[in-house]
Design a protein around this motif. Structure first.
Motif, short mmCIF file in Angstrom:
data_model
loop_
_atom_site.label_atom_id
_atom_site.label_comp_id
_atom_site.label_asym_id
_atom_site.label_seq_id
_atom_site.Cartn_x
_atom_site.Cartn_y
_atom_site.Cartn_z
N ASP A 32 0.76 -0.99 -0.10
CA ASP A 32 0.10 0.05 0.00
C ASP A 32 0.75 1.33 0.07
OD1 ASP A 32 -2.24 -1.48 0.19
OD2 ASP A 32 -1.68 -1.93 2.53
N ASP A 33 0.72 2.07 -1.03
CA ASP A 33 1.54 3.53 -1.08
C ASP A 33 0.46 4.43 -1.27
OD1 ASP A 33 3.14 5.46 -2.00
OD2 ASP A 33 3.59 4.66 -3.73
N TYR A 34 0.62 5.30 -0.36
CA TYR A 34 -0.11 6.52 -0.20
C TYR A 34 0.57 7.76 -0.88
CZ TYR A 34 -3.06 3.35 2.34
OH TYR A 34 -3.79 2.32 2.70
N SER A 35 1.58 7.54 -1.39
CA SER A 35 2.28 8.91 -2.19
C SER A 35 2.48 10.24 -1.54
CB SER A 35 1.79 9.11 -3.37
OG SER A 35 1.76 7.81 -4.27
N PRO A 36 2.90 10.19 -0.12
CA PRO A 36 3.02 11.29 0.49
C PRO A 36 3.94 12.44 0.02
CG PRO A 36 4.10 9.61 1.83
CD PRO A 36 3.48 8.78 0.61
N GLU A 37 3.39 13.71 0.02
CA GLU A 37 4.02 14.79 -0.45
C GLU A 37 4.35 15.78 0.42
OE1 GLU A 37 5.20 15.69 -3.70
OE2 GLU A 37 4.59 13.65 -4.47
N PRO A 38 5.69 16.40 0.59
CA PRO A 38 6.00 17.29 1.49
C PRO A 38 4.98 18.71 1.37
CG PRO A 38 7.74 17.17 -0.09
CD PRO A 38 6.73 16.08 -0.26
N MET A 39 4.81 19.15 2.46
CA MET A 39 4.01 20.31 2.45
C MET A 39 4.60 21.28 3.33
SD MET A 39 1.83 20.23 0.55
CE MET A 39 0.25 19.64 -0.38
N SER A 40 4.81 22.65 2.72
CA SER A 40 5.65 23.68 3.86
C SER A 40 4.84 25.04 3.54
CB SER A 40 6.97 23.79 3.44
OG SER A 40 7.26 24.19 2.12
N GLY A 41 5.06 25.95 4.27
CA GLY A 41 4.45 27.24 4.25
C GLY A 41 5.34 28.01 3.19
N ILE A 42 4.84 29.12 2.74
CA ILE A 42 5.45 30.26 1.96
C ILE A 42 6.57 30.63 2.65
CG2 ILE A 42 5.20 32.40 0.69
CD1 ILE A 42 2.20 31.47 0.12
N GLY A 43 7.92 30.56 2.20
CA GLY A 43 8.90 31.20 2.73
C GLY A 43 9.61 30.40 3.72
N ASP A 44 9.12 29.22 3.97
CA ASP A 44 9.49 28.11 4.91
C ASP A 44 9.97 27.01 4.16
OD1 ASP A 44 10.15 26.52 6.89
OD2 ASP A 44 8.17 26.67 7.86
N ILE A 45 11.23 26.52 4.20
CA ILE A 45 11.76 25.38 3.59
C ILE A 45 11.55 24.04 4.40
CG2 ILE A 45 13.59 26.93 2.17
CD1 ILE A 45 15.51 25.37 4.13
N HIS A 46 11.23 24.27 5.38
CA HIS A 46 11.14 23.00 6.48
C HIS A 46 9.65 22.24 6.22
CE1 HIS A 46 13.98 25.44 8.62
NE2 HIS A 46 14.54 24.44 8.86
N VAL A 47 9.71 21.15 6.11
CA VAL A 47 8.43 20.47 6.05
C VAL A 47 7.72 20.43 7.18
CG1 VAL A 47 7.24 18.07 5.46
CG2 VAL A 47 9.60 18.63 4.22
N GLN A 48 6.35 20.76 7.13
CA GLN A 48 5.40 20.85 8.09
C GLN A 48 4.74 19.53 8.44
OE1 GLN A 48 5.61 23.49 10.37
NE2 GLN A 48 7.26 23.97 8.97
N GLU A 49 4.47 18.84 7.09
CA GLU A 49 3.49 17.66 7.24
C GLU A 49 3.58 16.90 5.77
OE1 GLU A 49 -1.37 16.84 7.48
OE2 GLU A 49 -0.53 18.87 7.07
#
Length: 140
Positions: A32-49
């Motif tokens: 099972d692969d749910y293909s998670p994509e990194p999400m970050s905020g504008i101007g923030d390079i750190h992945v939040q979720e």
């Protein structure tokens, strides 16, 4: 006397079409692969979720036996690409051999590729790959 449920062995894997069993599988590897994509905020390079973007359910089957009579009764006769275009799908279900509990069910399975051996009274798939639309249940 006590039942040991730490290890499940001898589970039963069946192929179902329209509520009827048309075959059985000796071994299956489920992915099972749910293909998670990194999400970050504008101007923030750190992945939040990591957000799931596409559910892909892939089954690698070893030694699947299909009953030709049951398949004919169900109207399954996929000889070539024209037959595959009919869109017939089936379910692959894993049951506990101990108490018959449904452990995992892959629904809407489509045959992708594999090796077939046809002999008297049965169609034996030596190996095959299937894609499922959805999955329910847990193995543990």
């Amino acid at each position: 006397m006590k039942t040991n449920l730490k290890t499940r062995s001898g589970n039963r894997i069946v192929v179902m079409f329209d509520g009827k069993q048309i075959g059985a599988v000796q071994s299956v590897r489920m992915n099972d692969d749910y293909s998670p994509e990194p999400m970050s905020g504008i101007g923030d390079i750190h992945v939040q979720e990591y957000v799931p973007t596409m559910a892909r359910h892939n089954l690698q089957v070893q030694t699947m036996v299909l009953n030709k009579g049951s398949m004919r009764e169900a109207g399954i006769t996929m000889e070539n690409g024209d037959g595959v275009l009919q869109g017939l799908v089936f379910d692959i279900e894993v049951y506990s051999k101990d108490d018959g509990t449904l452990l995992r069910k892959y629904t809407g399975c489509s045959y992708a590729s594999g090796d077939l051996e046809i002999s008297k009274h049965a169609i034996v798939m030596a190996s095959g790959q299937f894609f499922a639309l959805d999955v329910v249940g847990t193995i543990v």
